[in-house]
Design a protein around this motif. Structure first.
Motif, PDB file in Angstrom:
ATOM      1  N   ALA A 140      13.591  50.248  44.518  1.00  0.00           N
ATOM      2  CA  ALA A 140      14.074  51.225  45.490  1.00  0.00           C
ATOM      3  C   ALA A 140      14.465  50.554  46.799  1.00  0.00           C
ATOM      4  O   ALA A 140      15.478  50.900  47.421  1.00  0.00           O
ATOM      5  CB  ALA A 140      13.002  52.289  45.738  1.00  0.00           C
ATOM      6  N   GLY A 141      13.666  49.563  47.230  1.00  0.00           N
ATOM      7  CA  GLY A 141      13.985  48.847  48.459  1.00  0.00           C
ATOM      8  C   GLY A 141      15.303  48.110  48.372  1.00  0.00           C
ATOM      9  O   GLY A 141      16.089  48.092  49.332  1.00  0.00           O
ATOM     10  N   ALA A 142      15.586  47.498  47.218  1.00  0.00           N
ATOM     11  CA  ALA A 142      16.856  46.789  47.036  1.00  0.00           C
ATOM     12  C   ALA A 142      18.028  47.762  47.074  1.00  0.00           C
ATOM     13  O   ALA A 142      19.079  47.470  47.681  1.00  0.00           O
ATOM     14  CB  ALA A 142      16.838  46.028  45.714  1.00  0.00           C
ATOM     15  N   LEU A 143      17.880  48.924  46.448  1.00  0.00           N
ATOM     16  CA  LEU A 143      18.960  49.908  46.452  1.00  0.00           C
ATOM     17  C   LEU A 143      19.173  50.505  47.843  1.00  0.00           C
ATOM     18  O   LEU A 143      20.297  50.905  48.181  1.00  0.00           O
ATOM     19  CB  LEU A 143      18.657  51.008  45.442  1.00  0.00           C
ATOM     20  CG  LEU A 143      18.740  50.560  43.978  1.00  0.00           C
ATOM     21  CD1 LEU A 143      18.286  51.680  43.046  1.00  0.00           C
ATOM     22  CD2 LEU A 143      20.158  50.128  43.615  1.00  0.00           C
ATOM     23  N   LEU A 144      18.127  50.543  48.654  1.00  0.00           N
ATOM     24  CA  LEU A 144      18.310  50.975  50.047  1.00  0.00           C
ATOM     25  C   LEU A 144      19.212  49.997  50.806  1.00  0.00           C
ATOM     26  O   LEU A 144      20.044  50.413  51.618  1.00  0.00           O
ATOM     27  CB  LEU A 144      16.956  51.091  50.740  1.00  0.00           C
ATOM     28  CG  LEU A 144      16.111  52.313  50.396  1.00  0.00           C
ATOM     29  CD1 LEU A 144      14.736  52.217  51.033  1.00  0.00           C
ATOM     30  CD2 LEU A 144      16.806  53.598  50.845  1.00  0.00           C
ATOM     31  N   VAL A 145      19.051  48.709  50.532  1.00  0.00           N
ATOM     32  CA  VAL A 145      19.926  47.715  51.160  1.00  0.00           C
ATOM     33  C   VAL A 145      21.368  47.932  50.707  1.00  0.00           C
ATOM     34  O   VAL A 145      22.313  47.825  51.505  1.00  0.00           O
ATOM     35  CB  VAL A 145      19.457  46.288  50.831  1.00  0.00           C
ATOM     36  CG1 VAL A 145      20.423  45.254  51.391  1.00  0.00           C
ATOM     37  CG2 VAL A 145      18.059  46.047  51.393  1.00  0.00           C
ATOM     38  N   VAL A 146      21.557  48.248  49.427  1.00  0.00           N
ATOM     39  CA  VAL A 146      22.909  48.539  48.929  1.00  0.00           C
ATOM     40  C   VAL A 146      23.498  49.739  49.662  1.00  0.00           C
ATOM     41  O   VAL A 146      24.678  49.733  50.041  1.00  0.00           O
ATOM     42  CB  VAL A 146      22.883  48.783  47.405  1.00  0.00           C
ATOM     43  CG1 VAL A 146      24.259  49.209  46.907  1.00  0.00           C
ATOM     44  CG2 VAL A 146      22.427  47.541  46.668  1.00  0.00           C
ATOM     45  N   SER A 147      22.686  50.768  49.884  1.00  0.00           N
ATOM     46  CA  SER A 147      23.193  51.956  50.586  1.00  0.00           C
ATOM     47  C   SER A 147      23.560  51.629  52.031  1.00  0.00           C
ATOM     48  O   SER A 147      24.533  52.183  52.565  1.00  0.00           O
ATOM     49  CB  SER A 147      22.159  53.086  50.533  1.00  0.00           C
ATOM     50  OG  SER A 147      21.001  52.774  51.281  1.00  0.00           O
ATOM     51  N   VAL A 148      22.807  50.735  52.675  1.00  0.00           N
ATOM     52  CA  VAL A 148      23.155  50.318  54.037  1.00  0.00           C
ATOM     53  C   VAL A 148      24.482  49.554  54.035  1.00  0.00           C
ATOM     54  O   VAL A 148      25.345  49.772  54.904  1.00  0.00           O
ATOM     55  CB  VAL A 148      22.030  49.451  54.629  1.00  0.00           C
ATOM     56  CG1 VAL A 148      22.495  48.766  55.923  1.00  0.00           C
ATOM     57  CG2 VAL A 148      20.803  50.297  54.914  1.00  0.00           C
ATOM     58  N   TYR A 149      24.661  48.673  53.057  1.00  0.00           N
ATOM     59  CA  TYR A 149      25.919  47.929  52.956  1.00  0.00           C
ATOM     60  C   TYR A 149      27.105  48.873  52.773  1.00  0.00           C
ATOM     61  O   TYR A 149      28.127  48.748  53.459  1.00  0.00           O
ATOM     62  CB  TYR A 149      25.838  46.948  51.789  1.00  0.00           C
ATOM     63  CG  TYR A 149      27.171  46.392  51.373  1.00  0.00           C
ATOM     64  CD1 TYR A 149      27.880  45.522  52.203  1.00  0.00           C
ATOM     65  CD2 TYR A 149      27.741  46.741  50.149  1.00  0.00           C
ATOM     66  CE1 TYR A 149      29.119  45.019  51.825  1.00  0.00           C
ATOM     67  CE2 TYR A 149      28.972  46.246  49.759  1.00  0.00           C
ATOM     68  CZ  TYR A 149      29.661  45.390  50.599  1.00  0.00           C
ATOM     69  OH  TYR A 149      30.887  44.903  50.224  1.00  0.00           O
ATOM     70  N   THR A 150      26.999  49.840  51.857  1.00  0.00           N
ATOM     71  CA  THR A 150      28.115  50.760  51.629  1.00  0.00           C
ATOM     72  C   THR A 150      28.328  51.667  52.838  1.00  0.00           C
ATOM     73  O   THR A 150      29.475  52.042  53.135  1.00  0.00           O
ATOM     74  CB  THR A 150      27.854  51.605  50.375  1.00  0.00           C
ATOM     75  OG1 THR A 150      26.590  52.272  50.483  1.00  0.00           O
ATOM     76  CG2 THR A 150      27.850  50.733  49.129  1.00  0.00           C
ATOM     77  N   ALA A 151      27.255  52.022  53.554  1.00  0.00           N
ATOM     78  CA  ALA A 151      27.411  52.844  54.759  1.00  0.00           C
ATOM     79  C   ALA A 151      28.148  52.067  55.850  1.00  0.00           C
ATOM     80  O   ALA A 151      28.988  52.638  56.570  1.00  0.00           O
ATOM     81  CB  ALA A 151      26.043  53.298  55.262  1.00  0.00           C
TER      82      ALA A 151
END
Length: 504
Positions: A140-151
């Protein structure tokens, strides 16, 4: 080729070179000797759910808020080498998160930011430990980083595609573990305060992302409602439900103590100093995006500390990857600053090398003798010495082909989850029969039917049956076949014991 073009081309190849080194470093440190540590109790549960996906039960027992993490494990086919495949799923998601983190670091602080994120991520012993387990927190923590990148891409490009990807990445993080939901505030803060676009555009994007997340959650929510299972009732148990001010203050103090233990309990805390220092340095940038990201990370972490009930070491891991990215960006800002003198940059480079060098001994131990790792007390209890750890159980089941010389049935006198995760190590034809602890009814039934039965008992008298005292009450004799001590135990007081019960 102009001089400017040559410079850009050279920089590009340097970036490619760093990406290759970082990817190789991550793969070497995360995928090697993945099965060295025995399966934790929760890992066995996740593997069981992954097998149920193949049995067409995709939402089997998701009341604890871990909804789709076992889908990824199922893709790795956990029927073979389950310890490796289950943990490889976590490492795979973490690699995707690292790639997104490198991009964020480069966007904020250029090549130094990319490099610092890579070094901090790979050499972080806290993150390294949990990225090699079949848990959902690091995923989940890794996917949060992905969401920050796409944001960040959405803020820069304004494209609908990036909006959709941001919503899907954020939904994925929460679907992997619902406890990641507070970090929706990270994306909201970035989109609301991290740019100067019209307010109506910012609010529309936040609302659209929220809608995407709700659509993604609709299938599991409908499933739970139709089955009458309640909406993630187990997850609610991890939230503090009020009480007097004293108990709330005590709970917050305990959660802070747990966080401090994780920051200081994995060998030399130089990595923790680098993490905290980088987070502080990011504030020097004073940009809207940097400040919104920093606050968007801190506020959800504070929510976990204030509202979390008995927060465990792994629960903080959901916030750790983003913290590593922001810290790396902070150090990158210093190194990328035109005012930074060569000695400053040399000192930063030396510190990065030191982090890697200090990480190597722990890396070797984790691959060869993980029970000897320098770990916080709470982590050692969970993964090495006590019931949730798999030591003793793994050794017992792996020895069955040599220890059990006949075809008598084997009953597991332990919690069902422990039995199931132990069976992942079992050879064909030597699967234990699982039941509720201590398993009196099943043991007596098999004993009555077969006349004799092997019993593998865990923590006799507390979780499993106390043999031979219990056997005498059933009119049977008990012979100890073997004992399997956990680290720190001896054969005389081993928590896992194998017995043969025979009725005359």
């Amino acid at each position: 080729m102009s001089k400017l073009t040559a410079i850009h081309s050279g920089t590009r190849w340097i970036v490619y070179g760093f990406l290759v080194l970082i990817t190789f470093g991550f793969a070497f440190t995360r995928f090697s000797a993945l099965d060295a540590l025995p399966l934790h109790n929760d890992e066995g549960l996740h593997l069981t759910r992954a097998v149920e996906v193949w049995n067409l039960h995709p939402f089997w027992e998701i009341g604890d808020g871990k909804i789709v993490n076992h889908w990824l494990i199922a893709l790795f086919y956990p029927h073979n080498a389950p310890a490796f495949t289950g943990r490889a799923a976590t490492a795979f998601v973490s690699l995707i998160g690292l790639a997104a983190g490198l991009a964020v670091g480069r966007q904020i602080a250029g090549l130094p930011g990319l490099t610092a994120v890579g070094i901090l991520w790979i050499s972080n012993p806290y993150l390294h430990f949990f990225e090699r387990l079949a848990f959902s927190d690091a995923q989940a923590g890794a996917l949060l980083v992905v969401s920050v990148y796409t944001a960040l891409r959405l803020v820069r490009t304004g494209k609908r595609r990036d909006l959709v990807f941001t919503g899907l990445a954020l939904a994925g993080a929460a679907l992997f573990k619902v406890s990641a939901a507070p970090f929706a505030l990270t994306i909201a803060a970035l989109l609301l305060f991290g740019n100067r676009q019209p307010v109506r555009v910012r609010i529309f994007r936040i609302a659209a992302i929220a809608l995407i997340v709700m659509v993604c959650f609709a299938p599991p929510v409908l499933y739970l409602l139709v089955r009458g299972r309640g909406l993630f009732t187990i997850t609610y148990q991890w939230l503090r439900s009020g009480g007097d001010a004293g108990s709330t203050t005590t709970g917050i103090a305990e959660n802070l103590h747990m966080l401090g233990e994780q920051l200081t309990g994995y060998g030399l805390p130089m990595w923790a100093a680098a993490l905290i220092g980088g987070l502080g340095l990011l504030l020097v940038l004073r940009s809207r995006q940097a400040l919104s990201l920093w606050m968007g990370w801190l506020v959800p972490l504070a929510i976990i500390i204030v509202l979390g009930n008995e927060v465990q070491a792994r629960h903080y891991v959901v916030a750790l990857p983003l913290a590593v990215v922001l810290a790396g960006a902070g150090w990158g800002v210093v190194a990328n600053n035109r005012r930074s003198q060569p000695p400053v940059r040399a000192a930063l480079a030396t510190a990065g090398v030191a982090l890697i060098v200090l990480f190597i001994p722990g890396l070797i131990v984790s691959a060869n003798a993980p029970e000897m790792l320098d770990l916080p007390g709470s982590v050692r209890t969970q993964h090495i010495t006590e019931h949730p750890a798999g030591y003793g159980l793994r050794e017992a089941v792996l020895s069955f082909p040599q220890t059990l010389t006949d075809s008598r049935p084997v009953v597991a006198s332990m919690f069902p989850d422990s039995c199931r995760r132990a069976n992942f190590y079992a050879a064909q034809g030597r699967i234990m029969q699982c039941t509720d602890a201590p398993g009196f009814a099943m043991i007596r039934a098999v004993l009555a039917e077969s006349g004799s039965v092997y019993v593998l008992t865990e923590t006799p008298g507390l979780i499993g049956v106390d043999l031979p005292a219990d056997a005498a009450a059933w009119g049977a004799t008990a012979q100890q076949i073997a004992a399997y001590p956990r680290p720190g135990e001896q054969s005389s007081n081993a928590s896992v014991q194998l017995w043969l019960l025979t009725r005359p």
